[in-house]
Design a protein around this motif. Structure first.
Motif, PDB file in Angstrom:
ATOM      1  N   PRO A 100      29.694 -27.104 -21.210  1.00  0.00           N
ATOM      2  CA  PRO A 100      30.970 -27.829 -21.173  1.00  0.00           C
ATOM      3  C   PRO A 100      31.598 -27.671 -19.789  1.00  0.00           C
ATOM      4  N   ALA A 101      32.281 -28.717 -19.381  1.00  0.00           N
ATOM      5  CA  ALA A 101      32.830 -28.751 -18.014  1.00  0.00           C
ATOM      6  C   ALA A 101      33.529 -27.440 -17.694  1.00  0.00           C
ATOM      7  N   ASP A 102      33.052 -26.786 -16.642  1.00  0.00           N
ATOM      8  CA  ASP A 102      33.319 -25.389 -16.423  1.00  0.00           C
ATOM      9  C   ASP A 102      33.407 -25.170 -14.919  1.00  0.00           C
ATOM     10  N   LYS A 103      34.263 -24.264 -14.488  1.00  0.00           N
ATOM     11  CA  LYS A 103      34.376 -24.012 -13.054  1.00  0.00           C
ATOM     12  C   LYS A 103      34.435 -25.355 -12.323  1.00  0.00           C
ATOM     13  N   ALA A 104      35.276 -26.205 -12.867  1.00  0.00           N
ATOM     14  CA  ALA A 104      35.296 -27.559 -12.318  1.00  0.00           C
ATOM     15  C   ALA A 104      36.185 -27.589 -11.102  1.00  0.00           C
ATOM     16  N   ILE A 105      35.564 -27.479  -9.949  1.00  0.00           N
ATOM     17  CA  ILE A 105      36.340 -27.540  -8.721  1.00  0.00           C
ATOM     18  C   ILE A 105      36.051 -28.881  -8.049  1.00  0.00           C
ATOM     19  N   PRO A 106      36.916 -29.301  -7.161  1.00  0.00           N
ATOM     20  CA  PRO A 106      36.661 -30.563  -6.467  1.00  0.00           C
ATOM     21  C   PRO A 106      35.241 -30.585  -5.914  1.00  0.00           C
ATOM     22  N   GLY A 107      34.592 -31.717  -6.118  1.00  0.00           N
ATOM     23  CA  GLY A 107      33.212 -31.840  -5.671  1.00  0.00           C
ATOM     24  C   GLY A 107      32.214 -31.670  -6.801  1.00  0.00           C
ATOM     25  N   THR A 108      32.649 -31.103  -7.911  1.00  0.00           N
ATOM     26  CA  THR A 108      31.737 -30.929  -9.046  1.00  0.00           C
ATOM     27  C   THR A 108      31.478 -32.269  -9.717  1.00  0.00           C
ATOM     28  N   GLU A 109      30.245 -32.495 -10.127  1.00  0.00           N
ATOM     29  CA  GLU A 109      29.888 -33.712 -10.844  1.00  0.00           C
ATOM     30  C   GLU A 109      29.987 -33.434 -12.341  1.00  0.00           C
ATOM     31  N   VAL A 110      30.777 -34.230 -13.032  1.00  0.00           N
ATOM     32  CA  VAL A 110      30.960 -34.058 -14.483  1.00  0.00           C
ATOM     33  C   VAL A 110      30.173 -35.147 -15.194  1.00  0.00           C
ATOM     34  N   ILE A 111      29.419 -34.777 -16.209  1.00  0.00           N
ATOM     35  CA  ILE A 111      28.638 -35.745 -16.978  1.00  0.00           C
ATOM     36  C   ILE A 111      29.387 -36.039 -18.270  1.00  0.00           C
ATOM     37  N   TYR A 112      29.823 -37.264 -18.412  1.00  0.00           N
ATOM     38  CA  TYR A 112      30.506 -37.680 -19.647  1.00  0.00           C
ATOM     39  C   TYR A 112      29.481 -38.373 -20.543  1.00  0.00           C
ATOM     40  N   THR A 113      29.377 -37.911 -21.762  1.00  0.00           N
ATOM     41  CA  THR A 113      28.434 -38.516 -22.699  1.00  0.00           C
ATOM     42  C   THR A 113      29.158 -38.880 -23.985  1.00  0.00           C
ATOM     43  N   THR A 114      29.036 -40.157 -24.355  1.00  0.00           N
ATOM     44  CA  THR A 114      29.632 -40.627 -25.610  1.00  0.00           C
ATOM     45  C   THR A 114      28.516 -40.833 -26.625  1.00  0.00           C
ATOM     46  N   THR A 115      28.592 -40.141 -27.732  1.00  0.00           N
ATOM     47  CA  THR A 115      27.589 -40.284 -28.790  1.00  0.00           C
ATOM     48  C   THR A 115      28.229 -40.982 -29.991  1.00  0.00           C
ATOM     49  N   PHE A 116      27.616 -42.061 -30.442  1.00  0.00           N
ATOM     50  CA  PHE A 116      28.155 -42.747 -31.624  1.00  0.00           C
ATOM     51  C   PHE A 116      27.071 -42.766 -32.711  1.00  0.00           C
TER      52      PHE A 116
END
Lengths: 173, 456
Positions: free
Chosen positions: A64-80
Motif C-alpha cells: 500500500p502506498a507507503d513512504k510516499a514522497i515527491p517523485g514516488t510512482e503510485v500504482i492505482y488499480t481498480t478491481t470490479f
C-alpha cells in the motif's frame, strides 16, 4: 380514505424533474431488474518496493502506498467484480485524476476496455483527438500533463462471479 | 454521490429523499391495485443521461506544491466510479473504496505525502581564499539549499582536511584553527561581524537557500603558496530545533513519515564527500597563503687600498676601503608585497664607517683617493649611504626617485651609522607615494643599500 388523500397529495404536487439517478422507471419495469450492489468496486493505491535478498536477488513487491514522497510512482488499480448472479454490461469506470500527481504516460491499462481521456471533464476522446489552448489561444495537442480524467468502457458483459481490472500510474509531484 | 439535474430543466424539484418517499408510497399504492406499474408521467422531460459522473477527487491539502515537491502532510485522494447495467437496466452508480464497495458513493483511497529530506551544500565563488600568515577571522563562503518538501533546520561543522586532499591543484599542507560558522542573517552575501551571529539555521523552507560563512584563523610561520583545505558539513534538523532528523523506520504510519532522499556525493574540486541518505551535505573550500618571499644578501667588495689604489692589485690591508651591499629582494613568484621595517647591521670591530661613501677610484699615484676624508664622495660629503630599488616603478612623487643618497647622521632619511652600527629604516627610506605604501617592496623588486667601511 387515507390512501386516497395521500394519492391526491402526490398528484397535486408537480414533480417537474427527478434526480437522474433515480429516473429508473421505463415502460416495462420489472422489480427484479433493480439489483443494486451487483458489482464490488475496489480501488487501491500501491507502490513498488524493491528488496534485495542475501543472494543479491531483487524482488519487486507491491505494498500500500507507503513512504510516499515527491517523485514516488503510485500504482492505482481498480478491481470490479460481478458479485451478482446475472451478467453486467455497459460497464464504464471514470476517474478524476488526483491532485499533486502527474499521470505516467503509457501507464493506463485495462483489459478489454476502450480507454478515453478528458482535459475538461466534459469531452472524452482518444489522445489524438484531445486539444488544449496554448498561451496564444491556439489549439495544440493535449499531453499526458493536461489530462484530468480517464474513462474505461468495458467491452461486452462481465459474467457473474468474474472480475477485471483497470488502472494507471501517477507520480507524486 | 450527489445526483444532479442535467441541463436546463425547470428548476422545480423536490429534495431527493422526499421524492423517493413519495414515489415509494405511490408505487406501493399502485401495486395494491395492479400488477404492473404505470409510467410515472412528469411534466417535463428528464434527460436520464449518461450517468457518467466522474467525480470527487475529494482532496484536502494542507500545503502548497513547491517546485521540488508537494508539501509533506498533503493528502492525495482518488476515487473510481462505475456505472453498469443488468439486463439492459442501468443500475445505481457505485463509488470505490480501498476494501471493495458494492453500493453507494464509496470512500476515497487516500495516503499522505511524507517528508522528503534532501539538501545541497555548495561552495560560493569557485575560488580559494587568499590569506596572509597570522591573519584572523578569515572567511570562506557556502550556500545551503533545502531540496526537500518540508521546512527544516540545519546545524554545521567546519573542519580541516588532511594532507592528501587537493583543491585548485594545490595539496593541503597546513591547518587553520578556531573554526566558527555563522549564518548570513541579513542575506547580503557578506559576513557582518556584529549582525551575522546565528551559528545554525533554525528554519529553511522547502526550495529556499541560505548563505553560511566559515571563519578561521591562519597560523603564523606559513609561507607563500601553502594551503589549508577545509570542509563544511550541514546536518538536517527538525525545523525550529537543533535535533537532527531521523528516518522513520519500518512501515508507513498514518502520520507524516520522514524519508532521507539525499544522494551520495563524491569529492570534487569544491564538492565534499557525503554518504547517501544521511540527511547531510558537505562542500569544500581552501585558504591559501599569499605572502612575500624575502631574501636578504650582504656582499662586500674591496674597492681600494692606500698603496694600490683601486687597481687590480689592491689588497685588504689596514686602510683599505670595502664597499658593503645589503640587498633585500621580494621574489617575482611572491603573491604579496613585503612591508619592510628596519635592518641593523653591526660593523666588524676592525672597521670604521666611511661617512662620505668615497668612490676610492684613482691610480696608485693618487692614493689619497682611498681615504674617507679625502677621497671623492659618490655623492657629497656626509652622504654615507646609497639606496637603489630595481624592478620597480617608483618615480618622483610616486614613491620616490632612486638611486638616492642618504646622510650618515641620524635624521629622517632612514639611514644612520653610529657607534659601529648601521641602521636602515626602510619605511622611511622607501617612502609612500603613487602605487606604493611606505617600505613596500612588491613582488619582483629589490632594494639595495650601499655603504663603505675602512679597514682599521
Amino acid at each position: 380514505m387515507k390512501t386516497l388523500t395521500l394519492l391526491n397529495l402526490i398528484l397535486s404536487l408537480s414533480i417537474a424533474a427527478v434526480p437522474a439517478a433515480y429516473a429508473q422507471q421505463t415502460g416495462a419495469q420489472q422489480s427484479s431488474a433493480r439489483q443494486p450492489g451487483s458489482i464490488e468496486l475496489k480501488h487501491v493505491a500501491e507502490i513498488e518496493v524493491k528488496t534485495t535478498d542475501a543472494k543479491g536477488k531483487v524482488t519487486i513487491k507491491r505494498t500500500p502506498a507507503d513512504k510516499a514522497i515527491p517523485g514516488t510512482e503510485v500504482i492505482y488499480t481498480t478491481t470490479f467484480k460481478n458479485v451478482g448472479n446475472k451478467p453486467a454490461g455497459n460497464i464504464v469506470i471514470n476517474n478524476l485524476l488526483p491532485l499533486h500527481t502527474t499521470l505516467v504516460a503509457g501507464s493506463v491499462f485495462g483489459t478489454n476496455t476502450d480507454i478515453t481521456y478528458s482535459v475538461d471533464g466534459k469531452i472524452f476522446a482518444t489522445p489524438n483527438k484531445l486539444t488544449v489552448k496554448d498561451q496564444a489561444g491556439k489549439d495544440i495537442p493535449a499531453t499526458v500533463k493536461d489530462y484530468t480524467h480517464i474513462r474505461w468502457s468495458f467491452k461486452g458483459n462481465l459474467a457473474a462471479g468474474k472480475s477485471s481490472q483497470v488502472g494507471f500510474r501517477a507520480k507524486i509531484n | 454521490m450527489k445526483p444532479t439535474l442535467s441541463s436546463n430543466e425547470s428548476p422545480h424539484y423536490l429534495p431527493a429523499v422526499l421524492t423517493r418517499f413519495i414515489l415509494t408510497q405511490f408505487s406501493r399504492f399502485i401495486f395494491k391495485r395492479r400488477n404492473t406499474m404505470k409510467t410515472l408521467k412528469t411534466s417535463s422531460r428528464i434527460r436520464a443521461g449518461a450517468v457518467a459522473l466522474a467525480l470527487l477527487g475529494s482532496i484536502t491539502w494542507a500545503g502548497t506544491v513547491s517546485a521540488l515537491g508537494s508539501a509533506s502532510g498533503t493528502s492525495i485522494s482518488n476515487l473510481a466510479t462505475l456505472t453498469y447495467a443488468v439486463g439492459g437496466v442501468t443500475q445505481p452508480v457505485i463509488g470505490s473504496s480501498a476494501t471493495g464497495n458494492i453500493a453507494g458513493s464509496g470512500t476515497t483511497t487516500s495516503f499522505t505525502v511524507d517528508n522528503k529530506v534532501n539538501l545541497s551544500v555548495t561552495e560560493t565563488g569557485s575560488t580559494v581564499s587568499s590569506v596572509t600568515p597570522g591573519s584572523l577571522d578569515r572567511v570562506t563562503t557556502f550556500t545551503v539549499t533545502n531540496l526537500g518538501n518540508t521546512a527544516q533546520g540545519y546545524t554545521f561543522v567546519a573542519a580541516n582536511q588532511g594532507v592528501t586532499s587537493v583543491i585548485a591543484t594545490v595539496a593541503d599542507s597546513i591547518d587553520v584553527s578556531n573554526f566558527r560558522v555563522f549564518v548570513d542573517s541579513n542575506a547580503n552575501g557578506i559576513y557582518d561581524a556584529g549582525t551575522d551571529l546565528a551559528t545554525a539555521v533554525s528554519t529553511l523552507t522547502a526550495d529556499a537557500t541560505v548563505t553560511v560563512f566559515v571563519l578561521a584563523d591562519i597560523p603564523t610561520g606559513t609561507t607563500n603558496g601553502q594551503q589549508a583545505n577545509v570542509t563544511l558539513t550541514a546536518t538536517t534538523t527538525t525545523a525550529g530545533s537543533a535535533v537532527a532528523v531521523t528516518e522513520t523506520a519500518g512501515a508507513d504510519t498514518a502520520g507524516v513519515d520522514i524519508v532521507f532522499a539525499d544522494a551520495a556525493t563524491t569529492e570534487l574540486e569544491f564538492v565534499g564527500t557525503s554518504a547517501a541518505r544521511d540527511a547531510q551535505g558537505t562542500a569544500r573550500d581552501a585558504y591559501r597563503i599569499a605572502s612575500s618571499v624575502i631574501s636578504v644578501s650582504k656582499t662586500s667588495l674591496l674597492i681600494c687600498d692606500p698603496f694600490n689604489g683601486s687597481g687590480a692589485t689592491r689588497k685588504s690591508i689596514p686602510g683599505a676601503i670595502v664597499r658593503w651591499t645589503i640587498t633585500i629582494s621580494n621574489a617575482g613568484s611572491a603573491t604579496s608585497s613585503a612591508s619592510l621595517a628596519q635592518v641593523t647591521d653591526t660593523l666588524a670591530a676592525a672597521t670604521t664607517f666611511d661617512t662620505n661613501l668615497v668612490t676610492g677610484s684613482g691610480a696608485p699615484a693618487t692614493v689619497t683617493s682611498c681615504t674617507s676624508a679625502s677621497g671623492s664622495p659618490e655623492s657629497a660629503t656626509g652622504a654615507g649611504f646609497k639606496i637603489d630599488v630595481t624592478g620597480d616603478t617608483r618615480a618622483a612623487g610616486a614613491g620616490g626617485v632612486f638611486p638616492s643618497f642618504r646622510t650618515t647622521t641620524a635624521d629622517a632619511d632612514g639611514a644612520t651609522a653610529a657607534a659601529g652600527v648601521v641602521t636602515i629604516d626602510y619605511s622611511t627610506a622607501l617612502p609612500a607615494g603613487g602605487a606604493y605604501t611606505a617600505g613596500e617592496l612588491k613582488p619582483g623588486e629589490s632594494v639595495v643599500v650601499y655603504f663603505n667601511v675602512t679597514v682599521n
